[in-house]
Design a protein around this motif. Structure first.
Motif, mmCIF file in Angstrom:
data_model
loop_
_atom_site.group_PDB
_atom_site.id
_atom_site.type_symbol
_atom_site.label_atom_id
_atom_site.label_comp_id
_atom_site.label_asym_id
_atom_site.label_seq_id
_atom_site.Cartn_x
_atom_site.Cartn_y
_atom_site.Cartn_z
ATOM 1 N N UNK B 60 -64.708 -55.235 1.755
ATOM 2 C CA UNK B 60 -64.764 -53.204 2.649
ATOM 3 C C UNK B 60 -65.868 -53.016 3.570
ATOM 4 N N UNK B 61 -65.488 -54.507 4.662
ATOM 5 C CA UNK B 61 -66.540 -53.731 6.111
ATOM 6 C C UNK B 61 -66.643 -52.502 6.002
ATOM 7 N N UNK B 62 -67.876 -51.805 6.638
ATOM 8 C CA UNK B 62 -68.201 -50.595 7.099
ATOM 9 C C UNK B 62 -68.551 -49.595 6.382
ATOM 10 N N UNK B 63 -68.612 -50.579 4.363
ATOM 11 C CA UNK B 63 -68.698 -49.628 3.676
ATOM 12 C C UNK B 63 -70.343 -48.793 3.530
ATOM 13 N N UNK B 64 -70.172 -47.576 3.456
ATOM 14 C CA UNK B 64 -71.937 -47.321 3.393
ATOM 15 C C UNK B 64 -72.326 -47.862 2.289
ATOM 16 N N UNK B 65 -73.844 -47.252 2.136
ATOM 17 C CA UNK B 65 -74.798 -48.209 1.207
ATOM 18 C C UNK B 65 -74.520 -47.177 -0.514
ATOM 19 N N UNK B 66 -73.900 -45.975 0.045
ATOM 20 C CA UNK B 66 -73.848 -44.842 -1.406
ATOM 21 C C UNK B 66 -73.040 -45.540 -1.964
ATOM 22 N N UNK B 67 -72.208 -45.399 -0.773
ATOM 23 C CA UNK B 67 -70.389 -46.028 -1.709
ATOM 24 C C UNK B 67 -70.612 -47.047 -1.767
ATOM 25 N N UNK B 68 -71.104 -48.700 -1.476
ATOM 26 C CA UNK B 68 -70.710 -49.139 -2.782
ATOM 27 C C UNK B 68 -72.258 -49.344 -3.767
ATOM 28 N N UNK B 69 -72.984 -48.263 -3.774
ATOM 29 C CA UNK B 69 -74.268 -48.472 -4.611
ATOM 30 C C UNK B 69 -73.327 -47.506 -5.704
ATOM 31 N N UNK B 70 -72.567 -46.953 -5.399
ATOM 32 C CA UNK B 70 -71.188 -45.931 -6.571
ATOM 33 C C UNK B 70 -70.189 -47.355 -7.581
ATOM 34 N N UNK B 71 -70.114 -47.554 -6.478
ATOM 35 C CA UNK B 71 -68.802 -49.076 -6.949
ATOM 36 C C UNK B 71 -69.421 -49.941 -7.620
ATOM 37 N N UNK B 72 -70.953 -49.936 -7.075
ATOM 38 C CA UNK B 72 -71.056 -50.788 -8.802
ATOM 39 C C UNK B 72 -72.238 -50.619 -9.338
ATOM 40 N N UNK B 73 -71.944 -49.123 -9.478
ATOM 41 C CA UNK B 73 -73.067 -48.393 -10.500
ATOM 42 C C UNK B 73 -74.339 -48.894 -10.164
ATOM 43 N N UNK B 74 -75.531 -48.497 -9.558
ATOM 44 C CA UNK B 74 -76.601 -48.557 -9.271
ATOM 45 C C UNK B 74 -77.137 -47.251 -8.701
ATOM 46 N N UNK B 75 -78.344 -47.384 -8.523
ATOM 47 C CA UNK B 75 -79.006 -46.262 -8.078
ATOM 48 C C UNK B 75 -78.871 -46.106 -6.025
ATOM 49 N N UNK B 76 -78.739 -45.301 -5.361
ATOM 50 C CA UNK B 76 -79.197 -46.128 -4.027
ATOM 51 C C UNK B 76 -80.241 -46.455 -3.838
ATOM 52 N N UNK B 77 -81.343 -46.163 -4.257
ATOM 53 C CA UNK B 77 -82.137 -46.996 -4.075
ATOM 54 C C UNK B 77 -82.733 -48.297 -4.811
ATOM 55 N N UNK B 78 -82.133 -48.526 -5.538
ATOM 56 C CA UNK B 78 -81.851 -50.139 -5.955
ATOM 57 C C UNK B 78 -80.980 -50.440 -4.766
ATOM 58 N N UNK B 79 -80.104 -50.135 -4.278
ATOM 59 C CA UNK B 79 -79.237 -51.120 -3.463
ATOM 60 C C UNK B 79 -80.020 -51.860 -1.972
ATOM 61 N N UNK B 80 -81.219 -50.887 -1.814
ATOM 62 C CA UNK B 80 -81.856 -51.115 -0.719
ATOM 63 C C UNK B 80 -82.332 -52.705 -1.054
ATOM 64 N N UNK B 81 -82.913 -53.045 -1.937
ATOM 65 C CA UNK B 81 -83.676 -54.552 -2.242
ATOM 66 C C UNK B 81 -81.922 -55.617 -1.971
ATOM 67 N N UNK B 82 -81.628 -54.794 -2.715
ATOM 68 C CA UNK B 82 -79.915 -56.131 -1.843
ATOM 69 C C UNK B 82 -79.622 -56.365 -0.132
ATOM 70 N N UNK B 83 -79.264 -55.211 -0.518
ATOM 71 C CA UNK B 83 -79.259 -54.966 1.358
ATOM 72 C C UNK B 83 -80.079 -56.105 1.592
ATOM 73 N N UNK B 84 -81.499 -55.244 2.018
ATOM 74 C CA UNK B 84 -82.553 -56.109 2.094
ATOM 75 C C UNK B 84 -82.725 -57.385 2.299
#
Lengths: 161, 161
Positions: B60-84
């Motif tokens: 799903x290209x163009x997905x936002x971080x918030x949406x991805x966090x929701x899909x993965x079941x993690x907090x937005x803050x936790x996703x930052x390191x992954x995207x980094x």
DNA sequence: ACCATTTCGTTAAGCTCGTAAACTGTTCAT
DNA sequence: ATGAACAGTTTACGAGCTTAACGAAATGGT
């Protein structure tokens, strides 16, 4: 590196859904069950790992820490904190063993057995409620397949052994 | 149950085996699968969470971080390191979105899609090998029951939603 | 009997994964 | 215009686990 045509949003048949992987769903499912477990045990309740340790100790009194670590699949060093907590709560005593002065047998106290009994009720209720949407057959099938998963991996040196 | 600790046989007969709980076996099974996953991916390979994030982004290209966090079941803050990490490896870019300056769309690079393809092969091989002792039907049944476990919990507010 | 090896429990340091709270910047509703 | 909600981020922290090293005690080979 092959050059890719860029930009065309392509949710094609090439990319399989993550839901097709057992590992991914295993993780997601475990997190949900664990969260519900903790909620069911309450703020002062036992964590999953402490509950499982206490269960072993109640079922097999006089077990040593090394043996318990092996059974639980964790390192000896990691078990110390768990046993510390159970000892601090008054649920077990570290007892000297006549034949071997290195070992300390883990013996549940009366309070420990009582706490385990109460925890057991909560855990049973938690699983009962959590899997209420499952038939008894589905529960047994899931359990059997998880045990088989453990069996095929823990035998072939896949464990923490 | 073949392998019991050889210490003292259960005197109370009241204490059920830990293996009777789905949660306990879910955890043990997941740890084994995860360990094998990491070994299969190698030292420089993607961790489970980074692989799953990359999978979503490729699918799903163009997905936002918030949406991805929701899909993965993690907090937005936790996703930052992954995207980094994915960005540092050159596997995605954080792109501005015309309509909304708060959001950053996650777009896989060509290298990201290539890395995902290679990782996918490894993950498939890993599951294939790990569950080699299972019949195809057993694999599908396990998968279905894990999905059902997620479904009954994620709907009723049991998730991170 | 001796020495090397192993085992047990423990401590210390460190890693990974994850959350919660607080902050900035942006958008939206009224 | 203002207050609420939202996106991404940083910081602090906790849980859970591992590895490495250690002292004390047991064990095995020769």
């Amino acid at each position: 590196m092959p050059t890719q045509p860029h930009h065309q949003t392509d949710p094609s048949a090439e990319v399989p859904d993550l839901d097709a992987f057992i590992g991914y769903n295993l993780k997601r499912a475990y997190i949900l069950v664990e969260t519900d477990f903790r909620a069911a045990m309450g703020d002062e309740g036992l964590s999953p790992r402490v509950f499982s340790a206490l269960s072993f100790i109640v079922q097999f009194p006089n077990i040593t820490q090394s043996e318990l670590a092996r059974q639980l699949g964790v390192e000896r060093s990691g078990l110390v904190a768990i046993v510390d907590e159970l000892e601090m709560r008054g649920f077990l005593t570290r007892a000297l063993v006549p034949g071997d002065r290195r070992v300390q047998a883990l013996i549940p106290t009366a309070a420990g057995r009582a706490a385990h009994g109460r925890a057991l009720d909560k855990v049973r209720a938690h699983e009962e409620r959590f899997f209420a949407g499952f038939t008894e057959e589905e529960r047994q099938t899931l359990l059997a397949l998880l045990l088989k998963t453990r069996a095929i991996a823990e035998d072939t040196g896949g464990g923490t052994e």
